[in-house]
Design a protein around this motif. Structure first.
Motif, mmCIF file in Angstrom:
data_model
loop_
_atom_site.group_PDB
_atom_site.id
_atom_site.type_symbol
_atom_site.label_atom_id
_atom_site.label_comp_id
_atom_site.label_asym_id
_atom_site.label_seq_id
_atom_site.Cartn_x
_atom_site.Cartn_y
_atom_site.Cartn_z
ATOM 1 N N GLU A 84 5.192 28.934 78.509
ATOM 2 C CA GLU A 84 4.650 29.818 77.480
ATOM 3 C C GLU A 84 5.470 31.106 77.461
ATOM 4 O O GLU A 84 5.615 31.763 78.495
ATOM 5 C CB GLU A 84 3.178 30.128 77.765
ATOM 6 C CG GLU A 84 2.486 30.853 76.633
ATOM 7 C CD GLU A 84 0.982 30.951 76.822
ATOM 8 O OE1 GLU A 84 0.340 31.676 76.036
ATOM 9 O OE2 GLU A 84 0.460 30.305 77.753
ATOM 10 N N ARG A 133 10.676 27.550 76.211
ATOM 11 C CA ARG A 133 9.617 26.917 75.405
ATOM 12 C C ARG A 133 9.768 25.401 75.408
ATOM 13 O O ARG A 133 8.790 24.667 75.574
ATOM 14 C CB ARG A 133 9.675 27.438 73.962
ATOM 15 C CG ARG A 133 9.147 28.839 73.773
ATOM 16 C CD ARG A 133 7.613 28.907 73.914
ATOM 17 N NE ARG A 133 6.961 28.163 72.851
ATOM 18 C CZ ARG A 133 6.142 27.125 73.041
ATOM 19 N NH1 ARG A 133 5.915 26.682 74.269
ATOM 20 N NH2 ARG A 133 5.569 26.520 72.032
ATOM 21 N N THR A 134 10.990 24.907 75.210
ATOM 22 C CA THR A 134 11.174 23.460 75.153
ATOM 23 C C THR A 134 10.965 22.808 76.517
ATOM 24 O O THR A 134 10.733 21.595 76.597
ATOM 25 C CB THR A 134 12.574 23.093 74.620
ATOM 26 O OG1 THR A 134 13.571 23.725 75.413
ATOM 27 C CG2 THR A 134 12.719 23.539 73.164
ATOM 28 N N ALA A 135 11.017 23.604 77.592
ATOM 29 C CA ALA A 135 10.707 23.088 78.921
ATOM 30 C C ALA A 135 9.207 23.116 79.200
ATOM 31 O O ALA A 135 8.774 22.722 80.285
ATOM 32 C CB ALA A 135 11.446 23.897 79.982
ATOM 33 N N GLY A 136 8.431 23.588 78.230
ATOM 34 C CA GLY A 136 6.976 23.566 78.365
ATOM 35 C C GLY A 136 6.356 24.863 78.814
ATOM 36 O O GLY A 136 5.141 24.904 79.074
ATOM 37 N N TRP A 167 14.030 29.961 73.751
ATOM 38 C CA TRP A 167 13.871 28.592 73.248
ATOM 39 C C TRP A 167 13.892 27.588 74.404
ATOM 40 O O TRP A 167 13.075 26.657 74.449
ATOM 41 C CB TRP A 167 15.020 28.240 72.306
ATOM 42 C CG TRP A 167 14.928 28.778 70.927
ATOM 43 C CD1 TRP A 167 13.823 29.222 70.247
ATOM 44 C CD2 TRP A 167 16.025 28.916 70.007
ATOM 45 N NE1 TRP A 167 14.163 29.632 68.987
ATOM 46 C CE2 TRP A 167 15.504 29.447 68.810
ATOM 47 C CE3 TRP A 167 17.382 28.642 70.087
ATOM 48 C CZ2 TRP A 167 16.299 29.705 67.696
ATOM 49 C CZ3 TRP A 167 18.177 28.903 68.983
ATOM 50 C CH2 TRP A 167 17.644 29.421 67.803
ATOM 51 N N ALA A 168 14.849 27.756 75.318
ATOM 52 C CA ALA A 168 14.967 26.816 76.433
ATOM 53 C C ALA A 168 13.683 26.798 77.265
ATOM 54 O O ALA A 168 13.217 25.733 77.693
ATOM 55 C CB ALA A 168 16.169 27.194 77.308
ATOM 56 N N ALA A 227 19.193 25.969 79.171
ATOM 57 C CA ALA A 227 18.254 24.982 79.709
ATOM 58 C C ALA A 227 18.418 24.833 81.216
ATOM 59 O O ALA A 227 17.437 24.669 81.958
ATOM 60 C CB ALA A 227 18.464 23.632 79.020
#
Length: 382
Positions: A30, A25-28, A22-23, A369
Motif C-alpha cells: 500500500e 504497488r504492483t508487489a502488493g 508503481w513497483a 521492482a
C-alpha cells in the motif's frame, strides 16, 4: 507493507519517484503519496493515491517567489532567510506529519529536497530511505552532504516548534546514477535503474515515426521558461533553419509562442514525454535538469547542455567529463556556439559511443521492482 512516499512539488523533483511507487504497488504494498497542489494532482493522474498536505496553497510557487527574492538581493544586503530547498520541508512538515500519523506507514520514502522526510520517519519510529532523483548531488557526495546538512539546519526551528526528536540518519539512500558517473551500490547506497516518467499524455501521430533526417530535441524543462530565462533560444532556432535536421521544440505553447516564428524544420511540440520522443532523436539540447539528462542517458542520446542554476552546472560537468555530451556556460552560449556544439555531437561518433556505453550501464542496474525486496527486508528486520 504501508509506504509513505514524499517529495518536493516541482515536476523534476517528484516525477522520478513514480516508478518505484508503481513497483511497490504492483508487489502488493500500500503506497500513499503526499505532496501539494498540481504535484498531487499529477500523481493521481499517474495512478497513485495521493493527498495534498497544504490544500489551497501552491508551495512550489512560493518557493519560486522566494528564490526570485533571494536572487534580487543586492550585494551587501541581508539575504532573506525564507527560501532555498529547506522551504519545502518548512511549509509542508506539519501537513506531512498529520498525514503520516493517520496513515501509519511502515516505511517513509523521501527525496533529499523534501527535508521533512527524516523528521516524519523519526516521529513515527519507522525506517527512512532517501530516494535520490539527481545525476549529481546524490548519496554521500560532498554536495549532497552539504545540502542535507543545510536543509536540516534550516528546519531546526520547525522541528522545535513541532516538538520532534532529532531525526535519525537514513537507513539507506537510493542512487540512480550510472556507476561511471558516480553511482554506488553498497549497504548505505542502493543502486537503482533510472526509469523515466514524464507524465502520461496522448502522443501526436508523428512521435513514433522514424525521422527522414536527424531529429534533435530542444527543451528547457519546466522552470526556466517560467522565469523568462530563454537566452538566445530564438536566435538558435533561426540558426537551425539552415541545418539538415528536424528540431523538436518541447516546451509549453505559451513560452514557445513568445519566441515568434520558427523555421520550417522546427516543430513546436508542446509537452511531449521525453521518454517517448528521445528514442527517435540523434541529440538533445537542454538546460541540464537531472530528469532530462538521465532520460537522455537511458536512451543513449548525446547531449548539449547549457546550464543556468541549481544542480544544472554540476550535471553539465559530469556529462561532459563522461564524454556523453558537451557543455556551454551561459556566457558562452551564443546561438552560433550552440549550433556548432550540436553539429559536433552529430558529426563525432565518440559521443554516440559513450552514450551507448552509459545506456548499457543503466540497463544493467537493479530495476525498481528489484529494489522492493531490499525495502521489504529493511522493514522486516525491525
Amino acid at each position: 507493507m504501508r509506504v509513505l512516499s514524499m517529495a518536493a512539488p516541482g515536476s523534476g523533483l517528484f516525477l522520478p519517484t513514480v516508478p518505484l511507487a508503481w513497483a511497490l504497488r504492483t508487489a502488493g504494498h500500500e503506497v500513499l503519496v503526499a505532496n501539494n497542489g498540481q504535484a498531487a494532482e499529477t500523481l493521481v493522474a499517474a495512478g497513485l493515491s495521493a493527498v495534498d498536505v497544504c490544500p489551497g496553497r501552491d508551495v512550489f510557487g512560493e518557493f519560486m517567489a522566494a528564490s526570485r527574492a533571494i536572487n534580487m538581493t543586492l550585494p551587501g544586503e541581508p539575504r532573506p532567510r525564507r527560501g532555498g530547498l529547506g522551504l519545502f520541508g518548512e511549509e509542508m512538515a506539519e501537513g506531512l506529519l498529520k498525514v503520516a500519523e493517520e496513515f501509519r506507514p511502515d516505511l517513509v520514502l523521501s527525496t533529499l529536497e523534501q527535508g521533512a522526510g527524516p523528521l516524519v520517519a523519526t516521529a513515527l519510529g519507522v525506517p527512512y530511505v532517501e530516494q535520490s532523483v539527481r545525476l549529481a548531488w546524490a548519496g554521500s557526495d560532498e554536495q549532497a552532504t552539504t545540502y542535507r546538512r543545510s536543509i536540516a539546519e534550516y528546519l531546526e526551528p520547525t522541528r522545535a516548534k513541532l516538538g520532534l526528536d532529532e531525526p535519525a540518519a537514513a537507513a539507506a539512500a537510493i542512487d540512480v546514477r550510472p556507476p561511471s558517473m558516480g553511482g554506488r551500490d553498497d549497504a548505505a547506497e542502493w543502486s537503482m535503474r533510472y526509469v523515466p516518467y514524464n507524465e502520461s499524455r496522448l502522443l501526436p501521430e508523428w512521435a513514433l515515426e522514424a525521422p527522414s533526417r536527424p531529429r534533435v530535441c530542444l527543451t528547457l524543462g519546466s522552470v526556466l521558461p517560467l522565469s523568462g530565462e530563454l537566452g538566445e533560444l530564438a536566435a538558435f532556432l533561426r540558426e537551425c533553419g539552415g541545418l539538415d535536421v528536424e528540431v523538436i521544440l518541447a516546451m509549453g505553447e505559451d513560452q514557445a509562442a513568445a519566441l515568434g516564428p520558427v523555421p520550417d524544420n522546427v516543430r513546436v511540440a508542446g509537452w511531449v514525454p521525453l521518454s517517448t520522443l528521445l528514442p527517435t532523436c540523434a541529440a538533445i539540447v537542454h538546460h541540464g535538469g537531472a530528469g532530462t539528462a538521465l532520460t537522455a542517458l537511458v536512451h543513449g542520446v548525446p547531449q548539449l547542455v547549457v546550464p543556468r542554476l541549481a544542480d544544472q552546472p554540476v550535471n553539465a560537468a559530469v556529462i561532459e567529463a563522461r564524454g556523453v555530451g558537451l557543455a556551454r556556460a551561459p556566457h558562452e552560449a551564443t546561438a552560433a556556439a550552440v549550433k556548432d556544439g550540436l553539429l559536433r555531437l552529430l558529426d563525432v561518433p565518440d559521443y554516440q559511443l559513450a552514450a551507448r556505453e552509459v545506456q548499457a550501464e543503466i540497463a544493467s542496474r537493479p530495476s525498481p521492482a528489484a529494489l522492493v525486496a531490499r525495502l521489504e527486508k529493511l522493514v522486516g528486520a525491525r
